[in-house]
Design a protein around this motif. Structure first.
Motif, short mmCIF file in Angstrom:
data_model
loop_
_atom_site.label_atom_id
_atom_site.label_comp_id
_atom_site.label_asym_id
_atom_site.label_seq_id
_atom_site.Cartn_x
_atom_site.Cartn_y
_atom_site.Cartn_z
N VAL A 1 2.35 1.70 -3.54
CA VAL A 1 1.32 2.17 -4.46
C VAL A 1 1.00 3.64 -4.19
CG1 VAL A 1 -1.12 1.93 -5.12
CG2 VAL A 1 0.33 -0.10 -4.91
N THR A 2 0.87 4.01 -2.92
CA THR A 2 0.59 5.40 -2.56
C THR A 2 1.69 6.32 -3.06
OG1 THR A 2 -0.65 4.71 -0.61
CG2 THR A 2 0.14 6.98 -0.63
N LEU A 3 2.94 5.95 -2.85
CA LEU A 3 4.06 6.78 -3.32
C LEU A 3 4.08 6.89 -4.84
CD1 LEU A 3 6.90 5.72 -0.86
CD2 LEU A 3 5.70 7.91 -0.94
N VAL B 1 1.47 6.70 -6.86
CA VAL B 1 0.37 7.59 -7.25
C VAL B 1 0.74 9.04 -6.96
CG1 VAL B 1 -2.01 8.25 -6.68
CG2 VAL B 1 -1.44 5.85 -7.03
N MET B 2 1.37 9.29 -5.80
CA MET B 2 1.79 10.65 -5.48
C MET B 2 2.80 11.18 -6.49
SD MET B 2 2.04 10.22 -1.31
CE MET B 2 3.23 11.51 -1.12
N LYS C 1 -0.76 6.98 10.52
CA LYS C 1 -1.02 5.54 10.67
C LYS C 1 -0.70 5.07 12.08
CE LYS C 1 -1.80 1.44 8.83
NZ LYS C 1 -3.15 1.00 8.78
N GLY D 1 0.83 -1.22 0.00
CA GLY D 1 0.00 0.00 0.00
C GLY D 1 0.85 1.26 0.00
N ALA D 2 1.96 1.23 0.75
CA ALA D 2 2.85 2.40 0.79
C ALA D 2 3.51 2.63 -0.56
CB ALA D 2 3.91 2.20 1.87
N LEU E 1 1.91 10.60 6.54
CA LEU E 1 1.08 9.40 6.47
C LEU E 1 1.52 8.35 7.49
CD1 LEU E 1 0.63 9.01 2.62
CD2 LEU E 1 -1.12 9.63 4.28
N TYR E 2 2.83 8.21 7.69
CA TYR E 2 3.35 7.26 8.67
C TYR E 2 2.91 7.63 10.08
CZ TYR E 2 6.61 4.67 11.59
OH TYR E 2 7.16 3.87 12.55
N ALA F 1 4.96 11.30 3.03
CA ALA F 1 5.12 9.94 3.55
C ALA F 1 5.32 9.96 5.07
CB ALA F 1 6.31 9.25 2.87
#
Length: 193
Positions: free
Chosen positions: A20-22, A24-25, A59, A17-18, A55-56, A52
């Motif tokens: 994929v998120t990076l 996309v960003m 989380k 997920g991390a 987001l960390y 990031a």
């Protein structure tokens, strides 16, 4: 082949997920800046690193358990009507201020609000009250204090509690204004009015 437990599988999903998120960003950054020049990529990498880290930390924080009830979500049919009436209220405030009949003011209002940090239904009502109330132009929820059961709303024109706010837990028992603030238009209109 070693068997993986639920913890390892969860860690793999989080890592995927991390990534994929990076990705996309990074894609959004390239689209926004319209190129891949070195200085744009350096700024993009710095922005992604900050995002990031945010987001960390997010989380790692406590999660809020929300339980939305259909009746509470259904209260969302009311804000469009409030939107229309609030637009009219703000136009009236603007016209009176421009004609120098009555100077625009802002008001901070406090009402009782039944809420809790740990009760999922009341936490969901708090979230809905914030979104639904702030969707109208005359009212912005500044905050809801779950320890003192109070809601603070900033308004251009003071108004009473709406039916939607009452349905979500607001109560007039603690209603009082915190004060009135003059609009900062002194310099624009040339001195005090």
């Amino acid at each position: 082949m070693a068997l993986r437990g639920p913890k390892e599988a969860g860690e793999e999903r989080a890592a995927f997920g991390a990534v994929v998120t990076l990705a996309v960003m990074a894609g959004i950054w390239i689209l926004l800046v319209g190129g891949t020049k070195p200085h744009e990529m350096i700024m993009g990498a710095a922005s992604m690193a900050l995002a990031a880290a945010f987001l960390y930390k997010t989380k790692q924080s406590d999660t809020l358990d929300l339980r939305f009830r259909a009746a509470d979500v259904a209260a969302g049919w009311r804000p469009p009507g409030y939107l229309a009436s609030d637009v009219w209220v703000l136009i009236k405030v603007l016209v009176l201020d421009l004609l120098r009949i009555k100077r625009a003011e802002t008001h901070d209002r406090v009402w009782g609000f039944r809420t809790s940090k740990n009760e999922p239904v009341l936490a969901a009502r708090r979230a809905l009250a914030t979104v639904y109330t702030s969707a109208t132009p005359n009212s912005i929820v500044v905050g809801i204090d779950y320890e003192q059961n109070r809601i603070l709303i900033h308004q251009m024109q003071p108004s009473r509690l709406t039916a939607m706010q009452r349905e979500l837990g607001a109560a007039a028992f603690g209603q009082h204004g915190l004060g009135t603030h003059r609009a900062a238009a002194r310099g624009k209109h040339g001195g005090e009015r």
